[in-house]
Design a protein around this motif. Structure first.
Motif, PDB file in Angstrom:
ATOM      1  N   LEU A   1     141.641  99.113 -27.185  1.00  0.00           N
ATOM      2  CA  LEU A   1     142.970  98.523 -27.323  1.00  0.00           C
ATOM      3  C   LEU A   1     142.878  97.024 -27.613  1.00  0.00           C
ATOM      4  O   LEU A   1     143.615  96.492 -28.457  1.00  0.00           O
ATOM      5  N   ALA A   2     141.992  96.344 -26.903  1.00  0.00           N
ATOM      6  CA  ALA A   2     141.837  94.903 -27.116  1.00  0.00           C
ATOM      7  C   ALA A   2     141.386  94.614 -28.541  1.00  0.00           C
ATOM      8  O   ALA A   2     141.895  93.699 -29.204  1.00  0.00           O
ATOM      9  N   ARG A   3     140.430  95.393 -29.050  1.00  0.00           N
ATOM     10  CA  ARG A   3     139.952  95.201 -30.420  1.00  0.00           C
ATOM     11  C   ARG A   3     141.068  95.473 -31.431  1.00  0.00           C
ATOM     12  O   ARG A   3     141.247  94.726 -32.403  1.00  0.00           O
ATOM     13  N   PHE A   4     141.808  96.541 -31.226  1.00  0.00           N
ATOM     14  CA  PHE A   4     142.879  96.936 -32.146  1.00  0.00           C
ATOM     15  C   PHE A   4     143.935  95.852 -32.245  1.00  0.00           C
ATOM     16  O   PHE A   4     144.306  95.424 -33.349  1.00  0.00           O
ATOM     17  N   TRP A   5     144.400  95.365 -31.105  1.00  0.00           N
ATOM     18  CA  TRP A   5     145.474  94.380 -31.138  1.00  0.00           C
ATOM     19  C   TRP A   5     144.963  92.987 -31.504  1.00  0.00           C
ATOM     20  O   TRP A   5     145.733  92.147 -31.971  1.00  0.00           O
ATOM     21  N   THR A   6     143.675  92.760 -31.363  1.00  0.00           N
ATOM     22  CA  THR A   6     143.099  91.506 -31.871  1.00  0.00           C
ATOM     23  C   THR A   6     143.167  91.465 -33.389  1.00  0.00           C
ATOM     24  O   THR A   6     143.435  90.406 -33.982  1.00  0.00           O
ATOM     25  N   ARG A   7     142.949  92.615 -34.038  1.00  0.00           N
ATOM     26  CA  ARG A   7     143.050  92.652 -35.497  1.00  0.00           C
ATOM     27  C   ARG A   7     144.467  92.358 -35.963  1.00  0.00           C
ATOM     28  O   ARG A   7     144.675  91.641 -36.953  1.00  0.00           O
ATOM     29  N   ILE A   8     145.446  92.884 -35.256  1.00  0.00           N
ATOM     30  CA  ILE A   8     146.839  92.612 -35.633  1.00  0.00           C
ATOM     31  C   ILE A   8     147.209  91.171 -35.295  1.00  0.00           C
ATOM     32  O   ILE A   8     147.938  90.499 -36.042  1.00  0.00           O
ATOM     33  N   PHE A   9     146.685  90.655 -34.187  1.00  0.00           N
ATOM     34  CA  PHE A   9     146.897  89.249 -33.839  1.00  0.00           C
ATOM     35  C   PHE A   9     146.378  88.335 -34.946  1.00  0.00           C
ATOM     36  O   PHE A   9     147.034  87.357 -35.324  1.00  0.00           O
ATOM     37  N   ALA A  10     145.198  88.631 -35.459  1.00  0.00           N
ATOM     38  CA  ALA A  10     144.612  87.791 -36.509  1.00  0.00           C
ATOM     39  C   ALA A  10     145.502  87.751 -37.740  1.00  0.00           C
ATOM     40  O   ALA A  10     145.639  86.701 -38.393  1.00  0.00           O
ATOM     41  N   LEU A  11     146.133  88.878 -38.058  1.00  0.00           N
ATOM     42  CA  LEU A  11     147.046  88.929 -39.207  1.00  0.00           C
ATOM     43  C   LEU A  11     148.253  88.032 -38.984  1.00  0.00           C
ATOM     44  O   LEU A  11     148.624  87.234 -39.862  1.00  0.00           O
ATOM     45  N   THR A  12     148.876  88.127 -37.825  1.00  0.00           N
ATOM     46  CA  THR A  12     150.057  87.308 -37.544  1.00  0.00           C
ATOM     47  C   THR A  12     149.699  85.831 -37.436  1.00  0.00           C
ATOM     48  O   THR A  12     150.440  84.962 -37.908  1.00  0.00           O
ATOM     49  N   PHE A  13     148.547  85.538 -36.841  1.00  0.00           N
ATOM     50  CA  PHE A  13     148.125  84.152 -36.693  1.00  0.00           C
ATOM     51  C   PHE A  13     147.901  83.502 -38.055  1.00  0.00           C
ATOM     52  O   PHE A  13     148.329  82.364 -38.297  1.00  0.00           O
ATOM     53  N   GLY A  14     147.244  84.221 -38.961  1.00  0.00           N
ATOM     54  CA  GLY A  14     146.941  83.667 -40.269  1.00  0.00           C
ATOM     55  C   GLY A  14     148.182  83.326 -41.063  1.00  0.00           C
ATOM     56  O   GLY A  14     148.307  82.222 -41.626  1.00  0.00           O
ATOM     57  N   ILE A  15     149.139  84.247 -41.117  1.00  0.00           N
ATOM     58  CA  ILE A  15     150.359  83.983 -41.878  1.00  0.00           C
ATOM     59  C   ILE A  15     151.199  82.917 -41.170  1.00  0.00           C
ATOM     60  O   ILE A  15     151.852  82.093 -41.826  1.00  0.00           O
ATOM     61  N   GLY A  16     151.169  82.890 -39.845  1.00  0.00           N
ATOM     62  CA  GLY A  16     151.914  81.857 -39.112  1.00  0.00           C
ATOM     63  C   GLY A  16     151.423  80.458 -39.429  1.00  0.00           C
ATOM     64  O   GLY A  16     152.217  79.533 -39.615  1.00  0.00           O
ATOM     65  N   VAL A  17     150.099  80.283 -39.521  1.00  0.00           N
ATOM     66  CA  VAL A  17     149.544  78.969 -39.844  1.00  0.00           C
ATOM     67  C   VAL A  17     149.952  78.538 -41.250  1.00  0.00           C
ATOM     68  O   VAL A  17     150.374  77.401 -41.479  1.00  0.00           O
ATOM     69  N   VAL A  18     149.832  79.442 -42.210  1.00  0.00           N
ATOM     70  CA  VAL A  18     150.146  79.119 -43.606  1.00  0.00           C
ATOM     71  C   VAL A  18     151.611  78.719 -43.758  1.00  0.00           C
ATOM     72  O   VAL A  18     151.933  77.718 -44.415  1.00  0.00           O
ATOM     73  N   THR A  19     152.516  79.474 -43.167  1.00  0.00           N
ATOM     74  CA  THR A  19     153.946  79.193 -43.339  1.00  0.00           C
ATOM     75  C   THR A  19     154.392  77.978 -42.539  1.00  0.00           C
ATOM     76  O   THR A  19     155.411  77.373 -42.865  1.00  0.00           O
ATOM     77  N   GLY A  20     153.656  77.616 -41.499  1.00  0.00           N
ATOM     78  CA  GLY A  20     154.032  76.448 -40.707  1.00  0.00           C
ATOM     79  C   GLY A  20     153.744  75.136 -41.404  1.00  0.00           C
ATOM     80  O   GLY A  20     154.439  74.134 -41.188  1.00  0.00           O
ATOM     81  N   ILE A  21     152.723  75.111 -42.268  1.00  0.00           N
ATOM     82  CA  ILE A  21     152.343  73.876 -42.948  1.00  0.00           C
ATOM     83  C   ILE A  21     153.463  73.389 -43.858  1.00  0.00           C
ATOM     84  O   ILE A  21     153.700  72.186 -43.999  1.00  0.00           O
ATOM     85  N   VAL A  22     154.189  74.309 -44.478  1.00  0.00           N
ATOM     86  CA  VAL A  22     155.227  73.956 -45.447  1.00  0.00           C
ATOM     87  C   VAL A  22     156.284  73.049 -44.831  1.00  0.00           C
ATOM     88  O   VAL A  22     156.745  72.090 -45.451  1.00  0.00           O
ATOM     89  N   MET A  23     156.646  73.336 -43.593  1.00  0.00           N
ATOM     90  CA  MET A  23     157.742  72.582 -42.967  1.00  0.00           C
ATOM     91  C   MET A  23     157.396  71.114 -42.787  1.00  0.00           C
ATOM     92  O   MET A  23     158.281  70.251 -42.853  1.00  0.00           O
TER      93      MET A  23
END
Length: 459
Positions: free
Chosen positions: A50-72
């Motif tokens: 479970l930890a591995r599975f949700w870490t993969r989904i966390f990495a996806l959300t973290f990556g897009i969150g960083v990219v979209t935050g820079i624009v502001m």
């Protein structure tokens, strides 16, 4: 449209899109810590999976969150130059603190979190997971501190005059602990934790309904349900504290949230309704004296209404503020009821027998996100016409050199780019969910997928 309206629309669009991802990162961070802690405590490999599975989904959300935050950050300079000059000292301090105390912690441990499986000891990997989670929590602190200072400025003085005026910090800690920051941080934290918890509940409810990964999904569902129940109840307290703070520090916003116009009179609390600004009345279902009781614990206590303020110092979109606020509250109450009912079914041993309840949980992943977005809409629109409450008007804060056509062009570009990012996010998220928790490289015995009858019987 004029420059101010377009600049506001652009920033609202970009920040609303960005804010899909940080709450998920925070919420999933806590669940990852819990799953991995249970693995270390029990030695059960399913918790590691479970930890591995949700870490993969966390990495996806973290990556897009960083990219979209820079624009502001660039928008502050291109569209809001006067605002940037005015609050630069405050924002600079808060963002520097975020970089030092939050982002460095989060990114420093991120590599171990993502690539340290089977390379470091389990307890070392758990420490890295906790570090990433705490980093995301600390990041929220400094962003909310900066925004809360705009709502309730403190610890500063004004240097210069006119368009060259700027706020300069005189007391850093007074700025950090401004009158609204603590209540707003706790409210934002809990909203983020609920976003992560209900995503986990949604995915594993779907697995249970399809008869896939039943044993491991029951474990994940129970842990996420505890998190959802505790923090949805906690939102009652933080929401009440925030409302009290708004009534004390931003009475015009409070009046807009409940559509209260009377100069100073007992105020009702609406469960739902519609505000007619011209007639200065609200039509809907209400609790007589409810707002007065919320503020002063007395149904007859007077509450300052919108008519106590000049028209140019009131929010212009009162009905929108009213609707966003009440939808947020309605969702919060629904999540409390749903979580408590599910806990009752769990206590009765019937939690996984109720297919209709699992279907409800499948779709509830959207509700915390909607509540988080609408809560911010209510807070920011209710602050108008001020970008820094009582000090700097929004109409004076935008860049004087930028044109409406330039903002419109960039807004259209942002829309298409963000649409592509969102489609990519949904595609990858769906792909990971359909793949399931187990990797092909997993060497431990994989539990057989249970027939759907096992779900119905609760076995």
């Amino acid at each position: 449209m004029d420059v101010e309206i377009l600049a506001r629309i652009q920033f609202a669009f970009t920040i609303a899109f960005h804010y899909i991802y940080p709450p998920l990162s925070i919420g999933l961070g806590l669940l990852m810590v819990l799953f991995e802690s249970m693995y270390i405590r029990t030695g059960n490999k399913q918790y590691e999976t479970l930890a591995r599975f949700w870490t993969r989904i966390f990495a996806l959300t973290f990556g897009i969150g960083v990219v979209t935050g820079i624009v502001m950050e660039f928008e502050f300079g291109t569209n809001w130059a006067v605002y940037s000059r005015y609050v630069g000292d405050v924002f600079g301090s808060a963002l520097a603190a975020e970089g030092i105390f939050a982002f460095a912690l989060e990114s420093g441990f991120l590599g171990v979190l993502l690539f340290g499986w089977n390379r470091v000891k389990p307890w070392v990997h758990l420490v890295s997971t906790i570090g990433v989670f705490l980093g995301s929590m600390f990041s929220a602190i400094w962003i909310v501190v900066a925004n809360s200072w705009q709502q309730t400025p403190a610890g500063f003085h004004i240097v210069g005059e006119g368009l060259n005026a700027r706020a300069e910090i005189t007391d850093f800690w007074a700025m950090v602990f401004n009158p609204s920051s603590v209540d707003r941080i706790s409210h934002v934290w809990l909203g983020a934790l609920l976003a992560g918890a209900f995503l986990v509940l949604s995915v594993h409810a779907y697995y249970l309904l399809k008869g896939r990964y039943v044993e491991i999904s029951k474990k994940a569902f129970k842990i996420a349900l505890v998190v959802a129940t505790v923090f949805s109840l906690g939102q009652l307290f933080t929401g009440h504290r925030s409302a009290e703070g708004v009534g004390e520090n931003q009475p015009a916003k409070l009046a807009a949230l409940e559509g209260h116009f009377a100069l100073s009179a007992p105020a009702d609390m609406y469960i739902m309704g519609w505000v007619n600004k011209e007639k200065q009345e609200v039509t809907g279902i209400k609790i007589p004296g409810g707002l007065s009781f919320l503020m002063e614990y007395d149904v007859n206590a007077p509450v300052t209404g919108l008519n106590a303020f000049p028209k140019d110092e009131r929010p212009s979109q009162i009905n929108a503020v009213f609707q966003f606020y009440h939808i947020m509250v309605a969702i919060g109450m629904f999540l409390i009821f749903l979580s408590l009912y599910a806990c009752f079914c769990w206590w009765r041993g019937k939690l996984f027998n109720k297919r209709w309840l699992l279907w409800v949980f499948v779709f509830t992943a959207l509700l915390p996100q909607i509540a988080n977005q609408f809560g911010w809409f209510a807070a920011e629109m209710g602050r108008q016409p001020w970008v820094v409450y009582g000090l700097l008007r929004t109409s004076d804060a935008f860049s004087q050199a930028v044109t409406a056509n330039q903002i419109l062009f960039s807004l259209i570009l942002f829309f298409f780019v963000y649409a592509i990012l969102f489609v990519l996010f949904i595609y990858l998220l769906n792909k990971k969910i359909r793949h399931g928790p187990y990797d092909e490289s997993d060497i431990e015995d994989r539990p057989l997928q249970k027939d759907i009858s096992n779900v119905l019987t609760g076995k």
